[in-house]
Design a protein around this motif. Sequence first.
Motif, PDB file in Angstrom:
ATOM      1  N   VAL A  39       4.860  24.193 -18.592  1.00  0.00           N
ATOM      2  CA  VAL A  39       3.742  24.519 -19.471  1.00  0.00           C
ATOM      3  C   VAL A  39       3.407  23.324 -20.358  1.00  0.00           C
ATOM      4  O   VAL A  39       2.243  22.971 -20.541  1.00  0.00           O
ATOM      5  CB  VAL A  39       4.081  25.739 -20.358  1.00  0.00           C
ATOM      6  CG1 VAL A  39       2.947  26.002 -21.349  1.00  0.00           C
ATOM      7  CG2 VAL A  39       4.341  26.961 -19.491  1.00  0.00           C
ATOM      8  N   ARG A  40       4.456  22.663 -20.889  1.00  0.00           N
ATOM      9  CA  ARG A  40       4.232  21.564 -21.824  1.00  0.00           C
ATOM     10  C   ARG A  40       4.700  20.211 -21.334  1.00  0.00           C
ATOM     11  O   ARG A  40       4.362  19.191 -21.932  1.00  0.00           O
ATOM     12  CB  ARG A  40       4.920  21.883 -23.158  1.00  0.00           C
ATOM     13  CG  ARG A  40       4.378  23.141 -23.843  1.00  0.00           C
ATOM     14  CD  ARG A  40       4.876  23.253 -25.253  1.00  0.00           C
ATOM     15  NE  ARG A  40       4.476  22.108 -26.071  1.00  0.00           N
ATOM     16  CZ  ARG A  40       4.942  21.860 -27.291  1.00  0.00           C
ATOM     17  NH1 ARG A  40       5.849  22.669 -27.823  1.00  0.00           N
ATOM     18  NH2 ARG A  40       4.526  20.813 -27.969  1.00  0.00           N
ATOM     19  N   GLY A  41       5.470  20.184 -20.250  1.00  0.00           N
ATOM     20  CA  GLY A  41       5.884  18.894 -19.742  1.00  0.00           C
ATOM     21  C   GLY A  41       7.291  18.882 -19.180  1.00  0.00           C
ATOM     22  O   GLY A  41       7.908  19.920 -18.958  1.00  0.00           O
ATOM     23  N   VAL A  42       7.797  17.668 -18.957  1.00  0.00           N
ATOM     24  CA  VAL A  42       9.073  17.457 -18.282  1.00  0.00           C
ATOM     25  C   VAL A  42      10.015  16.654 -19.166  1.00  0.00           C
ATOM     26  O   VAL A  42       9.601  15.689 -19.812  1.00  0.00           O
ATOM     27  CB  VAL A  42       8.853  16.695 -16.946  1.00  0.00           C
ATOM     28  CG1 VAL A  42      10.184  16.300 -16.314  1.00  0.00           C
ATOM     29  CG2 VAL A  42       8.036  17.543 -15.986  1.00  0.00           C
ATOM     30  N   ASP A  43      11.288  17.077 -19.193  1.00  0.00           N
ATOM     31  CA  ASP A  43      12.339  16.321 -19.863  1.00  0.00           C
ATOM     32  C   ASP A  43      13.270  15.759 -18.791  1.00  0.00           C
ATOM     33  O   ASP A  43      13.594  16.457 -17.815  1.00  0.00           O
ATOM     34  CB  ASP A  43      13.134  17.202 -20.820  1.00  0.00           C
ATOM     35  CG  ASP A  43      12.309  17.619 -22.032  1.00  0.00           C
ATOM     36  OD1 ASP A  43      11.418  16.853 -22.422  1.00  0.00           O
ATOM     37  OD2 ASP A  43      12.559  18.716 -22.567  1.00  0.00           O
TER      38      ASP A  43
END
Length: 221
Positions: A39-43
């Motif tokens: 939803v907000r990105g990748v770590d």
Amino acid sequence: MIETRPDGDRVLVVVRGELDLDAGRELQHELRAALARSVRGVDLDLAGVGFCDCSALNILLALRERALQEGKTVAVRETGPAAERLLELSGTRALFAGGDGDEEEQEEEPDASAVQDLVVELVQLRRAMQTRPTIDLARGILMATFRLSADDAWTVLVMASQNTNTKLHHLARDLVTAVRGAPLDETVQQQLAAAVARLEPARETVPPAVGRSVVASDVDA
């Protein structure tokens, strides 16, 4: 080995092993899939990466650009020595500093010079990928000459390139050509030996002249 798992509204990607041109296709596929699921990105957790070269960094930079276009972010949570060294040497560590909080504020007014530097870096990385065979040969020469690991040989090439103001692929080409009989510039020999000495304090017990003679005898022969 690449593992992905949901982490709230983000996706965590844990990478282990070696990140080079051969592993690039799988890495790119997994990262794009993770970004699409998030939803907000990748770590990213790169603590288990034992080797990381410019082809992997190019993939990470492309992923970051794609994420920003989708209103998402890419953050590097953990790094091992190999990944950290590459991010620091390329000046891209700050681009992956965080995935939450003040990211919007950081992206509001990008520094024009920083953007230009990133464009230049991308061009250089792509050129490095194109000249990869020569760079790999040069790295192999340094590994055999100084008994270095692949990662340390890469560091020596980068340091010598910077200290002699020579493009990396030009330095690699000259080193490979020297094996075939062409003379290697004295300044390059000195900087290669100096770069090796800086890797480990223990290496400094070897006189600089010895380091240069090794380069001269093994590379110029």
